[in-house]
Design a protein around this motif. Structure first.
Motif, PDB file in Angstrom:
ATOM      1  N   HIS A 143       0.860  -1.187   0.000  1.00 54.74           N
ATOM      2  CA  HIS A 143       0.000   0.000   0.000  1.00 54.74           C
ATOM      3  C   HIS A 143       0.892   1.231   0.000  1.00 54.74           C
ATOM      4  O   HIS A 143       1.825   1.333   0.803  1.00 54.74           O
ATOM      5  N   TYR A 154      -1.996   0.110   6.807  1.00 52.81           N
ATOM      6  CA  TYR A 154      -2.717  -1.051   6.283  1.00 52.81           C
ATOM      7  C   TYR A 154      -1.787  -2.267   6.359  1.00 52.81           C
ATOM      8  O   TYR A 154      -0.996  -2.497   5.431  1.00 52.81           O
ATOM      9  N   GLY A 157      -1.959  -4.293   3.372  1.00 55.19           N
ATOM     10  CA  GLY A 157      -1.980  -3.515   2.140  1.00 55.19           C
ATOM     11  C   GLY A 157      -3.363  -3.365   1.526  1.00 55.19           C
ATOM     12  O   GLY A 157      -4.377  -3.278   2.228  1.00 55.19           O
ATOM     13  N   MET A 158      -3.399  -3.355   0.191  1.00 54.63           N
ATOM     14  CA  MET A 158      -4.664  -3.211  -0.521  1.00 54.63           C
ATOM     15  C   MET A 158      -5.579  -4.403  -0.295  1.00 54.63           C
ATOM     16  O   MET A 158      -6.812  -4.274  -0.298  1.00 54.63           O
ATOM     17  N   GLU A 161      -7.434  -3.455   2.725  1.00 52.67           N
ATOM     18  CA  GLU A 161      -8.305  -2.288   2.579  1.00 52.67           C
ATOM     19  C   GLU A 161      -9.550  -2.611   1.751  1.00 52.67           C
ATOM     20  O   GLU A 161     -10.635  -2.076   2.004  1.00 52.67           O
ATOM     21  N   SER A 316      -2.438   3.857  -3.933  1.00 50.03           N
ATOM     22  CA  SER A 316      -3.251   2.678  -3.595  1.00 50.03           C
ATOM     23  C   SER A 316      -4.600   3.060  -2.990  1.00 50.03           C
ATOM     24  O   SER A 316      -5.631   2.459  -3.310  1.00 50.03           O
ATOM     25  N   GLY A 317      -4.597   4.058  -2.116  1.00 50.87           N
ATOM     26  CA  GLY A 317      -5.832   4.463  -1.468  1.00 50.87           C
ATOM     27  C   GLY A 317      -6.875   4.957  -2.462  1.00 50.87           C
ATOM     28  O   GLY A 317      -8.058   4.599  -2.363  1.00 50.87           O
TER      29      GLY A 317
END
Length: 332
Positions: A143, A154, A157-158, A161, A316-317
Motif C-alpha cells: 500500500h 494497512y 496492504g490493498m 483495505e 493505492s488508497g
C-alpha cells in the motif's frame, strides 16, 4: 438300599462325563460369542473413526472454502480449494488466509474475508485480484500509504483495505491469485473462477475481476470469443458482474474485435484505470471506451495523477476507493 447305592455308583461316572462335555460346550459357546462381540466392537470403533474423519474433513472444506454461488457456470469441473493457513490475526474483523485453488491448474492465492460476510442481510461481493507479468499476488499486500520504518496503516496492504463489511450494506471478500499471464485464455480464467467460487446456479454474490496490465488479456480473450456462450465457455456477463482493467495493453491490438463482439448482447460494466504518466495505458483505455459496447456507456474511465503503468501502486488508497465506489454505484 444297597442296590440303590450301586445304581448310583454306576450312574455317577456317566453323569460326570456328560457334565464335562456340557461344560466344554458352554466354554466354547462363550469363547465364540466373545470373539464375535470383540469383532463387532472393533468394527464399531472403525466405523465411528471413519465417520469422525469424514465429518472433520467436511467441516474443514466448508469452513475454509466459503464458496460463492455464481449465476453462471452450470457445468463445473472437478475442483478443490486448499485454504488452511491463517496469515494475520491482528485484525479481529478480518480473516486472512493463504492456499491454492486447483482446477485446470494449481493457483496459489491470498484471501481476506470480513466479519459479517455471511450474515443473512449482507450484500456480498467477491473481488478477484490478478497481476501483471512483473508481479505476484503478494504485491496486493503493498500500500502506497505504508511508510518504511513506520507502523503500517494497512498491515495487509490493498488486500486488507478492499476487505470491508458494513452492517446491512455491502460486504466485500477479496482474493489475490497467482494466475500466470502466459497463454492467457478465457477458459483458464473460467476454470480459476469455478475452482475458487464454485459453480452453483443460485447466485448469492457479485464478482468483480481486477486485471492489471497483461492479465487483462484473459478478459479480452473472453470478449472476443463472443457473447453467445457455450457449454465450455458461458457468456462473460453470466459469470462476471464488473471488470476493472488497469492499463490493459491487450486492447491495443484487439479494439476492432472488441467492437465487433460487443455490439450485441449484454456485457458487464467496466472501470478502466490508468496512470497519467502511462501513455499506452491511456491509449488502451480510450480505445476500450470507444469500442466496448454501444456508445461507450459501459466504460467508466479513471485517471490516477502522477501514476505510472502499475497505477494502483502509486496511489493505492485512491485506487481502492475508486473500485469500491464503482461496485456500489455501478455493479449493483
Amino acid at each position: 438300599m444297597i442296590q440303590d447305592e450301586k445304581e448310583i455308583k454306576e450312574i455317577t461316572p456317566m453323569d460326570t462325563k456328560d457334565s464335562s462335555v456340557l461344560s466344554s460346550s458352554r466354554k466354547l459357546c462363550r469363547s465364540t460369542v466373545c470373539a464375535s462381540l470383540k469383532q463387532w466392537r472393533l468394527c464399531g470403533i472403525a466405523l465411528l473413526s471413519a465417520f469422525l474423519l469424514v465429518l472433520a474433513v467436511t467441516f474443514g472444506i466448508f469452513h475454509f472454502r466459503q464458496p460463492v454461488s455464481l449465476r453462471a457456470a452450470k457445468k463445473g469441473t472437478s475442483n478443490a480449494l486448499v485454504d488452511g493457513t491463517v496469515l494475520d490475526t491482528t485484525d479481529k474483523d478480518k480473516k486472512f488466509t493463504r492456499g491454492s485453488a486447483v482446477g485446470q491448474e494449481k493457483v496459489p492465492f491470498l484471501r481476506c474475508v470480513p466479519t459479517g460476510y455471511d450474515a443473512s442481510n449482507a450484500t456480498r461481493v467477491e473481488i478477484m485480484l490478478l497481476h501483471g507479468a512483473s508481479f505476484r499476488k503478494e504485491k496486493w499486500q503493498y500500500h502506497s500509504e505504508n511508510i518504511d520504518g513506520e507502523e503500517k496503516i494497512y498491515p495487509q496492504g490493498m488486500l486488507g483495505e478492499f476487505c470491508v463489511s458494513k452492517v446491512g450494506g455491502v460486504s466485500v471478500a477479496v482474493t489475490a491469485l497467482d494466475l500466470n499471464v502466459g497463454g492467457a485464455t478465457a477458459e483458464r480464467l473460467l476454470s480459476l473462477i469455478r475452482s475458487v467460487y464454485g459453480s452453483e446456479q443460485d447466485r448469492n454474490a457479485r464478482l468483480v475481476v481486477v486485471t492489471p496490465s497483461a492479465s487483462g488479456a484473459f478478459v479480452v480473450d473472453w470478449i472476443i470469443k463472443g457473447d453467445g456462450g457455450s457449454a465450455n465457455l458461458p457468456s462473460l456477463i453470466s459469470i462476471v458482474d464488473g471488470w476493472v482493467p488497469v492499463a490493459a495493453y491487450s486492447v491495443l491490438s484487439n479494439a476492432q474485435h472488441i467492437q465487433t463482439a460487443t455490439q450485441t448482447g449484454n456485457w458487464p460494466p467496466v472501470l478502466a484505470v490508468y496512470g497519467k504518466k502511462d501513455e499506452k495505458g491511456e491509449t488502451s483505455t480510450e480505445l476500450l471506451k470507444a469500442n466496448y459496447g454501444i456508445g461507450g456507456t459501459l466504460v467508466r474511465k479513471k485517471k490516477i495523477k502522477n501514476a505510472h503503468h502499475p497505477a494502483y501502486l502509486d496511489d493505492s488508497g485512491y485506487f481502492v476507493s475508486s473500485v469500491l465506489s464503482f461496485i456500489t454505484e455501478t455493479v449493483f
